[in-house]
Design a protein around this motif. Structure first.
Motif, mmCIF file in Angstrom:
data_model
loop_
_atom_site.group_PDB
_atom_site.id
_atom_site.type_symbol
_atom_site.label_atom_id
_atom_site.label_comp_id
_atom_site.label_asym_id
_atom_site.label_seq_id
_atom_site.Cartn_x
_atom_site.Cartn_y
_atom_site.Cartn_z
ATOM 1 N N GLY B 145 -16.066 7.204 10.936
ATOM 2 C CA GLY B 145 -15.032 8.069 11.471
ATOM 3 C C GLY B 145 -13.675 7.374 11.527
ATOM 4 N N ALA B 146 -13.708 6.071 11.642
ATOM 5 C CA ALA B 146 -12.458 5.310 11.697
ATOM 6 C C ALA B 146 -11.650 5.482 10.417
ATOM 7 C CB ALA B 146 -12.760 3.838 11.933
ATOM 8 N N PHE B 147 -12.328 5.854 9.342
ATOM 9 C CA PHE B 147 -11.640 5.979 8.053
ATOM 10 C C PHE B 147 -11.130 7.403 7.798
ATOM 11 C CE2 PHE B 147 -14.358 2.324 7.636
ATOM 12 C CZ PHE B 147 -13.593 1.422 6.923
ATOM 13 N N SER B 148 -11.297 8.279 8.775
ATOM 14 C CA SER B 148 -11.018 9.691 8.520
ATOM 15 C C SER B 148 -9.543 10.036 8.562
ATOM 16 C CB SER B 148 -11.781 10.551 9.522
ATOM 17 O OG SER B 148 -11.293 10.287 10.827
ATOM 18 N N ASN B 149 -8.712 9.130 9.046
ATOM 19 C CA ASN B 149 -7.338 9.526 9.311
ATOM 20 C C ASN B 149 -6.370 8.358 9.090
ATOM 21 O OD1 ASN B 149 -5.447 11.400 10.080
ATOM 22 N ND2 ASN B 149 -5.555 10.838 12.257
ATOM 23 N N LEU B 150 -6.586 7.587 8.024
ATOM 24 C CA LEU B 150 -5.772 6.391 7.814
ATOM 25 C C LEU B 150 -4.526 6.711 6.991
ATOM 26 C CD1 LEU B 150 -8.600 3.834 6.939
ATOM 27 C CD2 LEU B 150 -7.327 4.030 9.085
ATOM 28 N N THR B 151 -3.555 5.788 7.020
ATOM 29 C CA THR B 151 -2.396 5.982 6.148
ATOM 30 C C THR B 151 -2.737 5.438 4.763
ATOM 31 O OG1 THR B 151 -1.392 3.825 6.516
ATOM 32 C CG2 THR B 151 -0.822 5.555 8.084
ATOM 33 N N ILE B 152 -1.953 5.885 3.801
ATOM 34 C CA ILE B 152 -2.191 5.450 2.430
ATOM 35 C C ILE B 152 -2.028 3.934 2.297
ATOM 36 C CG2 ILE B 152 0.205 5.849 1.719
ATOM 37 C CD1 ILE B 152 -1.759 6.978 -0.856
ATOM 38 N N LEU B 153 -1.163 3.360 3.157
ATOM 39 C CA LEU B 153 -0.919 1.920 3.066
ATOM 40 C C LEU B 153 -2.146 1.122 3.499
ATOM 41 C CD1 LEU B 153 2.766 1.831 4.316
ATOM 42 C CD2 LEU B 153 1.935 1.377 2.008
ATOM 43 N N VAL B 154 -2.845 1.618 4.509
ATOM 44 C CA VAL B 154 -4.059 0.924 4.947
ATOM 45 C C VAL B 154 -5.103 0.967 3.833
ATOM 46 C CG1 VAL B 154 -5.946 0.906 6.608
ATOM 47 C CG2 VAL B 154 -3.613 1.381 7.377
ATOM 48 N N TRP B 155 -5.253 2.158 3.242
ATOM 49 C CA TRP B 155 -6.179 2.263 2.109
ATOM 50 C C TRP B 155 -5.790 1.310 0.990
ATOM 51 C CZ3 TRP B 155 -10.822 3.889 2.133
ATOM 52 C CH2 TRP B 155 -11.227 4.909 2.993
ATOM 53 N N PHE B 156 -4.506 1.249 0.747
ATOM 54 C CA PHE B 156 -4.069 0.370 -0.331
ATOM 55 C C PHE B 156 -4.403 -1.097 -0.024
ATOM 56 C CE2 PHE B 156 -0.760 -2.010 -2.704
ATOM 57 C CZ PHE B 156 -1.277 -1.737 -3.961
ATOM 58 N N ALA B 157 -4.247 -1.493 1.240
ATOM 59 C CA ALA B 157 -4.570 -2.880 1.623
ATOM 60 C C ALA B 157 -6.036 -3.182 1.335
ATOM 61 C CB ALA B 157 -4.253 -3.109 3.098
ATOM 62 N N ILE B 158 -6.900 -2.198 1.649
ATOM 63 C CA ILE B 158 -8.338 -2.397 1.424
ATOM 64 C C ILE B 158 -8.625 -2.530 -0.070
ATOM 65 C CG2 ILE B 158 -10.616 -1.333 1.649
ATOM 66 C CD1 ILE B 158 -9.474 0.058 4.217
ATOM 67 N N ILE B 159 -8.039 -1.599 -0.834
ATOM 68 C CA ILE B 159 -8.278 -1.620 -2.285
ATOM 69 C C ILE B 159 -7.730 -2.903 -2.906
ATOM 70 C CG2 ILE B 159 -7.690 -0.472 -4.458
ATOM 71 C CD1 ILE B 159 -7.594 2.164 -2.724
ATOM 72 N N LEU B 160 -6.549 -3.292 -2.444
ATOM 73 C CA LEU B 160 -5.919 -4.490 -3.002
ATOM 74 C C LEU B 160 -6.794 -5.726 -2.783
ATOM 75 C CD1 LEU B 160 -3.391 -5.670 -4.369
ATOM 76 C CD2 LEU B 160 -2.435 -6.045 -2.102
ATOM 77 N N THR B 161 -7.445 -5.779 -1.626
ATOM 78 C CA THR B 161 -8.310 -6.929 -1.346
ATOM 79 C C THR B 161 -9.407 -7.038 -2.403
ATOM 80 O OG1 THR B 161 -7.925 -6.561 1.007
ATOM 81 C CG2 THR B 161 -9.744 -8.019 0.408
ATOM 82 N N VAL B 162 -10.031 -5.896 -2.687
ATOM 83 C CA VAL B 162 -11.121 -5.889 -3.663
ATOM 84 C C VAL B 162 -10.589 -6.256 -5.056
ATOM 85 C CG1 VAL B 162 -12.921 -4.488 -4.732
ATOM 86 C CG2 VAL B 162 -12.340 -4.154 -2.320
ATOM 87 N N VAL B 163 -9.475 -5.638 -5.415
ATOM 88 C CA VAL B 163 -8.898 -5.905 -6.734
ATOM 89 C C VAL B 163 -8.535 -7.385 -6.867
ATOM 90 C CG1 VAL B 163 -6.908 -5.466 -8.220
ATOM 91 C CG2 VAL B 163 -8.044 -3.561 -7.070
ATOM 92 N N MET B 164 -7.928 -7.912 -5.809
ATOM 93 C CA MET B 164 -7.533 -9.329 -5.847
ATOM 94 C C MET B 164 -8.744 -10.232 -6.048
ATOM 95 S SD MET B 164 -4.447 -10.762 -5.020
ATOM 96 C CE MET B 164 -4.807 -11.940 -3.727
ATOM 97 N N HIS B 165 -9.835 -9.881 -5.383
ATOM 98 C CA HIS B 165 -11.043 -10.681 -5.530
ATOM 99 C C HIS B 165 -11.482 -10.707 -7.000
ATOM 100 C CE1 HIS B 165 -14.939 -12.448 -4.597
ATOM 101 N NE2 HIS B 165 -15.446 -11.587 -5.450
ATOM 102 N N PHE B 166 -11.488 -9.537 -7.611
ATOM 103 C CA PHE B 166 -11.921 -9.499 -9.008
ATOM 104 C C PHE B 166 -10.942 -10.219 -9.924
ATOM 105 C CE2 PHE B 166 -14.984 -6.492 -7.542
ATOM 106 C CZ PHE B 166 -16.060 -6.740 -8.377
ATOM 107 N N VAL B 167 -9.674 -10.025 -9.652
ATOM 108 C CA VAL B 167 -8.679 -10.695 -10.505
ATOM 109 C C VAL B 167 -8.826 -12.204 -10.400
ATOM 110 C CG1 VAL B 167 -6.222 -11.151 -10.814
ATOM 111 C CG2 VAL B 167 -7.030 -8.807 -10.504
#
Ligand SMILES: Nc1ncnc2c1ncn2[C@@H]1O[C@H](COP(=O)(O)OP(=O)(O)O)[C@@H](O)[C@H]1O
Ligand SMILES: [Mg+2]
Lengths: 506, 316
Positions: B145-167
């Protein structure tokens, strides 16, 4: 066919002419050695060929074509590879990562580790250079790290392989392996340039030998038509006495004693067990042994880096209660470490500052915490003269000096501190014969002055030549005591391997 | 408020607090893996927080603000790279200079543009109800439920972490970045463009930090205040160290530091009895005390890239 030719190469550094009009012509499939003292300009010339330095002037031809080599990238494209004096490896990377770096097999933008590992296995089989592709380089012994370096350049298709003092860091067994590899590579058509100042090695593996001295080419000779003596003369510019002169000195009182010394090293292993000995005034006591049999533990305890877990140390006849470097020094110990870059000098400091370190807080070098530059400089000028330190310029940084010169600076410092005991740990490691001769001379002079010397060395000839008595360390215990006149290198060798014991009378 | 929605909203708030720290930490991770220490992240966050607001103010949409923020990130990052890579200048001095500069310049711009001292007027932002990412179906599930109402920037931070790991760990580029941070001389001899990699890493890192600044001014709040970055850039660097210079480590550390922040707020609210007598300053200092404590616990084991912070000069 000529693999590599250099014509009229000159390289000038501020204050030094490192290469003075060098001309070399190297055939394909030969092992071509370049010898010369520390600072003769060997590394500089190789760095020029590898594109790391730009020559002041001169031309380079590779397989008959005139080339400009502006970067190591250019050199790699011309199929020139180099194994540097200091390895160019990344300790935290795996063997595979180190070898393929810069030329990685890819799957899209991703690094294809599987293909990389397979490739490494293939070349390592082809050249008989065994490595574990997945192991981290930091976990490998030096000999294997060097193998990784060789594989790295072979994978990039190198035809001309440059080795800058490759044996300096190897054990004798590892060096043997390397020589086999070099011959194999030569026989499979590669051209090898081999840099060294160890004449014995050069006489073993070379086809031809070029000699450099102070930046100038002294000549090129075929191995069959020369010998060590001639090479030494060309290198140093005069006859070199490799034999160590006998110096008979009446041995005096006990200066340093060690009783039941037991030392645990940093890895938590008891590396030195229940060791006792005395060193007398006017005596050189040699400690022989294969590396890693307790030498570093003994030295670290004596200089006060490690507190022993048992036993005691007596300096100048008194027991040292609190063991730390400051107290050891205060009681008259001078220390010549085997690793002068790490434990010896402060590399970014100038010669003048290096020679007074340790006395910097004493008059006349400082007064109430303020350094007295005039006193320091006049002292340094004197030492540079006395120890024949070249260049004479006391403002040169230690980092820019050759190994032999660094050792002289270190000796100048240590021997001018008030001392009656010298702890010398492999004092000639990495030095050329000229500098070696100098170190021997100094140690003998000190002995004649009545100083007690503890000489820890891996070189049997050094111990046999210098020491009055010899103790052999094996697995952390003294396995025997002997004298140069009463033993042979063979017997010492057996003792070092733990195959022979000799009773001690203490 | 029932327990579940308190849980979800606390988690959501934690992520909101964590995002700016995480962006800064990821900026540090990429830059320091290439061997360049960038303490200017703090200043870059402040710059981007301001420019983001300015862009949103002028255009009426936070997206243009985002673009302005990225541009200023690139500009300041280039300045740091120019000093530290091109001229092998001292990385700390350059960073401090940029941080100090950010104070002066932004105070001046605030007065010039908004005629205010220390704050900007409110602007459209990503945290407004319309701009948030609504995932209604998650709303009543615990944790998710914590993920139901986040800003796009928070989502981007999460995605960036994963992408950075792979890079960093799976791509050729990542291998090269790390090699430059470990041993640039070795990398150079292998024909890797050391300066190029360092420029790239510093600028990317600065862009990440810029996102961090905007996560504050266009994510959590909808305006700029002069106290905005308030050490978040430095806490980001602490998170990077705590996370051992890895993206996921940085994320875990950022969440830890942010949760200290949230717990502090909850404690303030819940304080009763003698706890009421504890001064507010203590609660405010709590996250920072925890940060220091955590760092003391881990710093001995933290291993920076071997050539981190060492200016690289090619031999001549
Ligand atoms: N980067 C440098 N800057 C200044 N002097 C240097 C530099 N590199 C080498 N030298 C000087 O050039 C001379 C030759 O050094 P080098 O080629 O390393 O000798 P070798 O490899 O034969 O021991 C020495 O006097 C050394 O001090
Ligand atoms: Mg050399």
């Amino acid at each position: 066919m000529k693999a590599l030719e250099v014509k009229n190469i000159i390289k000038r550094f501020p204050g030094v002419l490192a290469n003075d009009n060098i001309n070399l012509s190297i055939n394909k499939s030969e092992i071509y050695s370049i010898v010369g003292e520390n600072g003769a300009g060997k590394s500089t010339l190789m760095k020029i060929i590898y594109g790391l330095y730009t020559p002041t002037s001169g031309e380079i031809y590779v397989f008959g074509k005139k080339v400009k080599i502006n970067s190591s990238n250019d050199a790699i494209k011309l199929k020139i590879g180099m194994v540097h004096q200091e390895f160019m490896l990344i300790p935290r990377f795996s063997v595979t990562e180190n070898i393929v770096l810069g030329h990685e097999p890819r799957k899209g933008m991703f690094f294809d580790r599987k293909v990389a590992v397979k490739e490494i296995k293939e070349i390592s089989d082809r050249y008989g250079l065994k490595v574990d592709p997945l192991e981290k380089v930091e976990n490998l012994p030096v000999g294997i790290q060097q193998r990784v370096e060789i594989l790295k350049i072979l994978r990039r298709g190198a035809e001309i392989l440059i080795f800058d003092e490759p044996t300096a860091v190897l054990t004798p067994e590892e060096a043997e392996d390397l020589f086999k590899t070099l011959s194999f590579l030569r026989d499979s058509g590669k051209t090898i340039i081999f840099i060294s100042h160890k004449l014995k090695e050069v006489m073993t593996i070379s086809d031809r030998i070029a000699v450099l001295r102070r930046g100038e080419l002294q000549g090129v000779v075929y191995k069959e038509k020369t010998n060590e003596k001639e090479l030494a003369r060309m290198m140093v510019g005069r006859d070199v006495v490799l034999e160590i002169p006998e110096a008979l000195v009446k041995r005096g009182d006990t200066i340093t004693s060690v009783r039941n010394l037991t030392v645990k090293n940093k890895r938590g292993i008891v590396g030195l067990k229940d060791v006792s000995f005395d060193v007398h005034s006017g005596e050189i006591l040699g400690i022989a042994g294969v590396e890693g049999n307790g030498q570093s533990e003994l030295i670290d305890a004596l200089i006060g880096f490690i507190k022993p877990i048992g036993g005691s140390i007596f300096l100048s006849g008194k027991k040292v209660k609190l063991i730390n470097p400051r107290n050891m020094r205060k009681r008259g110990m001078a220390y010549i470490p085997e690793d002068r870059k790490r434990r010896g000098l402060i590399l970014p400091f100038k010669i003048k500052d290096n020679v007074i370190m340790g006395q910097h807080n004493k008059r006349p070098f400082s007064r109430n915490g303020i350094l007295n530059d005039m006193a320091i400089e006049s002292f340094a000028e004197k030492k540079v003269e006395e120890f024949d330190i070249r260049p004479r310029d006391i403002y040169t940084k230690a980092a820019n000096l050759s190994g032999g010169t660094q050792q002289k600076v270190l000796l100048a410092r240590e021997l001018s501190i008030n001392h009656n005991f010298i702890l010398a740990s492999q004092p000639t490691r990495g030095l050329d014969i000229g500098a070696m001769e100098f170190v021997y001379k100094m140690l003998i002079e000190e002995k004649k002055r009545g100083v007690a010397v503890l000489l820890v060395s891996l070189e049997l000839s050094e111990i046999m030549g210098l020491a009055d008595r010899i103790l052999v360390l094996y697995e952390g215990v003294i396995i025997g005591e002997t004298k140069p006149g009463e033993t042979s290198e063979e017997e010492l060798g057996l003792m070092m391997l733990g195959l022979k014991k000799k009773e001690r009378v203490m | 408020m029932n327990n579940m929605s308190l849980l979800n909203s606390s988690l959501s708030q934690t992520m909101d607090y964590a995002a700016p720290i995480l962006f800064a930490a990821l900026g540090g991770v990429i830059s320091e893996n290439a061997g360049v220490v960038n303490i200017a992240l703090e200043g870059i966050m402040r710059f981007a927080a301001f420019f983001g607001v300015w862009g949103a103010f002028v255009s009426g949409t936070p997206w243009i603000g985002l673009l302005w923020g990225i541009v200023i990130g690139i500009v300041i990052g280039s300045l740091h790279a120019y000093i530290t890579v091109k001229w092998a200048g001292d990385q700390i001095v350059s960073g401090v200079a940029i941080n100090v500069m950010s104070m002066g310049i932004i105070t001046y711009l605030l007065e010039l543009i908004f005629k205010t001292t220390g704050y900007s007027p409110p602007v459209p932002y990503f945290g407004s109800s319309v701009n948030r990412i609504h995932l209604v179906f998650l709303k009543d599930i615990p944790f998710l439920g914590a993920f139901s109402n986040l800003t796009i920037l928070v989502w981007f931070a999460i995605i960036l972490t994963v992408v950075m790991h792979f890079v960093l760990y799976r791509t050729v580029l990542g291998l090269r970045i790390r090699s430059v941070g470990e041993n640039p001389h070795a990398a150079e001899t292998l024909g890797i463009n050391v300066a190029g990699i360092k420029w790239f890493a510093v600028i990317m890192g600065s862009i990440f930090a810029a996102f961090g600044g905007m996560a504050l001014s266009l994510g959590t709040l909808s305006s700029f205040t002069n106290a905005m970055a308030n050490g978040k850039g430095f806490i980001g660097l602490a998170a990077m160290i705590f996370g051992k210079w890895t993206p996921f480590g940085a994320m875990a550390a950022s969440l830890l530091f942010a949760s200290a922040q949230v717990i502090q707020l909850l404690l303030q609210v819940a304080a009763s009895g003698f706890a009421k007598g504890i001064p507010l300053g203590f609660y405010l200092a709590l996250p920072y005390i925890l940060t220091i404590g955590a760092l003391i616990g881990v710093v001995g084991r933290a291993v920076a890239p071997a050539a981190d912070g060492v200016p690289y000069k090619k031999e001549s």
